[in-house]
Design a protein around this motif. Structure first.
Motif, short mmCIF file in Angstrom:
data_model
loop_
_atom_site.label_atom_id
_atom_site.label_comp_id
_atom_site.label_asym_id
_atom_site.label_seq_id
_atom_site.Cartn_x
_atom_site.Cartn_y
_atom_site.Cartn_z
N GLU A 146 0.70 -1.05 -0.08
CA GLU A 146 0.06 -0.08 -0.05
C GLU A 146 0.98 1.10 0.01
O GLU A 146 0.49 2.13 0.63
N GLY A 147 2.20 1.33 -0.61
CA GLY A 147 2.90 2.32 -0.72
C GLY A 147 3.88 2.13 0.16
O GLY A 147 3.67 2.39 1.39
N THR A 148 5.16 1.85 0.04
CA THR A 148 6.16 1.75 0.92
C THR A 148 6.27 2.91 1.66
O THR A 148 5.86 3.91 1.66
N ASN A 149 7.02 2.38 2.85
CA ASN A 149 7.19 3.72 4.08
C ASN A 149 7.70 4.59 3.42
O ASN A 149 7.74 5.98 4.01
N GLN A 150 8.73 4.34 2.74
CA GLN A 150 9.56 5.52 1.82
C GLN A 150 8.85 6.47 1.27
O GLN A 150 8.90 7.67 1.25
N ILE A 151 7.75 5.92 0.40
CA ILE A 151 6.77 6.57 -0.52
C ILE A 151 5.91 7.38 0.44
O ILE A 151 5.72 8.69 0.05
N GLN A 152 5.31 6.83 1.68
CA GLN A 152 4.77 7.72 2.29
C GLN A 152 5.48 8.89 2.87
O GLN A 152 4.68 10.05 3.11
N ALA A 153 6.84 8.81 3.43
CA ALA A 153 7.50 9.98 3.81
C ALA A 153 7.59 10.85 2.88
O ALA A 153 7.72 12.23 3.17
N LEU A 154 7.95 10.70 1.57
CA LEU A 154 7.89 11.65 0.44
C LEU A 154 6.52 12.16 0.13
O LEU A 154 6.53 13.53 0.02
N ASP A 155 5.67 11.37 0.33
CA ASP A 155 4.25 12.07 0.39
C ASP A 155 3.92 13.18 1.12
O ASP A 155 3.52 14.25 0.84
N LEU A 156 4.38 12.92 2.31
CA LEU A 156 4.13 13.77 3.56
C LEU A 156 4.84 14.85 3.12
O LEU A 156 4.57 16.06 3.23
N LEU A 157 6.43 14.71 2.99
CA LEU A 157 7.20 15.94 3.19
C LEU A 157 7.02 16.68 1.95
O LEU A 157 6.82 17.92 1.68
#
Length: 587
Positions: free
Chosen positions: A444-455
């Protein structure tokens, strides 16, 4: 040594505390027309029933299902013993319809209660939970974007759980970068499409729990532009309903199931669509927009998987530590007796157990709050409030998905240490939790993708003040805590960290103007910083609202968090600041 405490016990008291005290959800429900008849007593009844199902039906088949796994023969999947019966009991009790619109057969209950249900299901049996993991998201996607004809045909079956759903995104050459996908969709004269392509890592792509499977498939139309702007979304059923009530098999095939590290009772399938019939959902070339609702729902539920694993790990570790006798603790703690003490009296074990407790209970508060924020974003009576809650939900989603799943895995690993050598043995259940929990950091979107999405996508857009809605909530809580003697010190610390977070964000935004790679280097540690401060917010509020002896334990936990855990924020802030230094090329 026995493996006592091996079955799940729903944390009903803490669930009630979070819903009724921490969130004060019943008061908000009164303001929302959809939920105005729902009260705390009714919500407790839902939690009691959900907990009973997860403890008595799901948990007992979890370990055996892990050992048995799934089999594939002749293109048909057989799930572990007991999985089909559990699913039948689940649908007969109406759980699939919990948070769906009453107009299509749903119960119309809040997403907050759906979050509670999902936490407990994963604690009881993560592999089983995978079969219905996308069901609510698929319902929401069709409800918002499908044609009236598709809604009439498919929504009642999805809401009832009579049919299950999958999300078919990933291809061998296209993981996180969906712009690389190659599946094709050709328009037909009757308004349908013919889908060709291969998808991998499809949870429940083939299963024996339901007769039909509704696949939501990303593919390209012949005139599609390149990249993600050329992706469309299609509904492709395993069996196509006919006007006479019969079904026609579709050209959808399961070519294999993966042998995995964990969640072995979940069939992770390689799917082939070979001139399969499908129907467009939403607008052409706007498939990602149509899937957005489904992805948000799925990512919140995946974050709650981290919480579910942490809760189960804590229960197992606590039960074992209370039972296991070991050398005398030094110095002798209060309550220790005999020639050997239960290891719960030893300081290193108490530290692990307190870490497990404060992270688990803090994540429950934040995760349930996110579900409640989604309810407010959709049903609050005031348009401005709905908009502000939607902005808050957009920030919380990547934090909860990434931070909770990372902590769930790390906490499960810490809990295994309590067992010593027994922790490495399947009988004691904890090694399975370590294995099962690892996948949630990837899908469901790697945690690295989530971090990039946030910042990158949310915080640093515009003037770089995208985190303001969340920081404002932290500041408001710090101000309220200043009026409560038991929470004043916690509020002061929260207020200080809110200011430091805002300053760090402003510096990042400024420095990123001259260093385009900086946000990518800083993103993961920035998300961890935000998550740690959000936990401080959770425990500050918990201490403030725990106003009787029943909840005195909450204030003990809050004190532990601010004394022993919040120091992590200093580490993550230093890591964010260190990101201004470039990472050398790998030679």
């Amino acid at each position: 040594m026995s493996s006592g405490g091996s079955h799940y016990r729903p944390p009903l008291a803490d669930i009630a505390f979070v819903m009724e005290r921490w969130i004060d959800a019943p008061e908000d429900w009164k303001r929302m027309a959809r939920y105005e008849s729902l009260d705390a007593e009714s919500a407790r009844m839902v939690a009691d029933a959900a907990g009973l199902f997860c403890a008595d039906t799901l948990s007992p088949i979890n370990s055996a299902g892990d050992l048995q796994g799934c089999t594939l023969e002749g293109g048909k999947v057989t799930t572990p013993d007991g999985f089909r019966e559990a699913y039948r009991a689940y649908t007969e009790a109406g759980w699939t319809a919990l948070a769906c619109d009453p107009e299509v057969g749903g119960q119309g209950l809040p997403q907050l209660l759906d979050a509670m249900l999902n936490e407990m299901i994963v604690s009881g049996n993560h592999a089983w939970a995978m079969y219905l993991g996308i069901l609510h998201g698929a319902y929401a996607c069709l409800y918002a974007h499908a044609s009236e004809s598709l809604k009439a045909t498919y929504l009642p079956h999805l809401v009832s759980g009579n049919w299950l759903a999958t999300m078919c995104l990933t291809e061998p050459q296209a993981g996180s970068d969906l712009g690389l996908l190659r599946a094709q969709a050709k328009p037909q004269d009757d308004g349908s499409f013919r889908i060709d392509g291969n998808k991998i890592f499809i949870s429940g792509g083939e299963q024996d729990l339901t007769e039909n499977n509704v696949h939501l498939v990303l593919a390209r139309l012949p005139d599609a532009p390149p990249g993600t702007k050329g992706i469309s979304l299609f509904l492709v059923p395993k069996l196509i309903p006919q006007s006479d009530g019969s079904f026609e098999p579709n050209a959808v095939f399961c070519d294999g199931i993966e042998r995995k590290m964990g969640i072995k009772g979940s069939a992770t399938c390689a799917m082939r669509f070979e001139n399969a019939q499908g129907w467009l959902i939403g607008e052409p070339h706007r498939g990602l927009a149509a899937m957005f609702i489904m992805m948000n729902s799925a990512r919140l539920h995946v974050g709650l998987q981290g919480l579910g694993h942490a809760e189960m790990a804590y229960q197992l570790a606590l039960a074992y530590a209370q039972e296991r006798q070991q050398m005398l603790a030094q110095p002798r703690p209060a309550g220790a007796t005999g020639k050997a003490d239960a290891i719960i009296h030893h300081a290193p074990m108490r530290r692990i157990l307190m870490d497990l407790r404060v992270w688990t209970e803090g994540m429950r508060a934040l995760g349930y709050w996110a579900g409640h924020v989604l309810d407010l974003a959709e049903h609050a009576p005031d348009a401005q409030e709905r908009a502000s809650q939607q902005a808050l939900a957009a920030l919380l989603t990547p934090v909860i998905k990434s931070f909770f799943t990372e902590r769930g895995f790390e906490l499960a690993s810490e809990a295994l240490q309590v067992f010593g050598g027994y922790g490495y043995v399947h009988e004691y259940r904890i090694e399975q939790i370590v294995r099962d929990s690892r996948i949630a950091m990837i899908y469901e979107g790697t945690n690295q993708i989530q971090a990039l999405d946030l910042l990158q996508r949310k915080v640093l857009t515009g003037r770089g003040d995208g985190l303001a809605p969340l920081v404002e909530v932290f500041r408001q809580e710090a101000a309220l805590a200043a009026q409560c003697p038991a929470a004043q010190a916690f509020g002061q610390a929260l207020g200080q960290w809110s200011e430091r977070l805002q300053i760090a964000t402003q510096v990042l935004a400024q420095d990123a103007q001259a260093d385009a790679e900086l946000p990518a280097r800083a993103a993961e540690d920035y998300l961890r910083l935000v998550g740690t401060i959000a936990m401080a917010f959770a425990w500050c509020r918990a201490a403030r609202v725990a106003d009787d002896e029943v909840h005195a334990r909450k204030r003990d936990s809050a004190q532990y968090f601010f004394d022993h855990v919040l120091v992590d924020a200093e580490h993550w802030l230093r890591k964010v600041q260190a990101a201004r230094h470039a990472i050398p090329a790998i030679r």
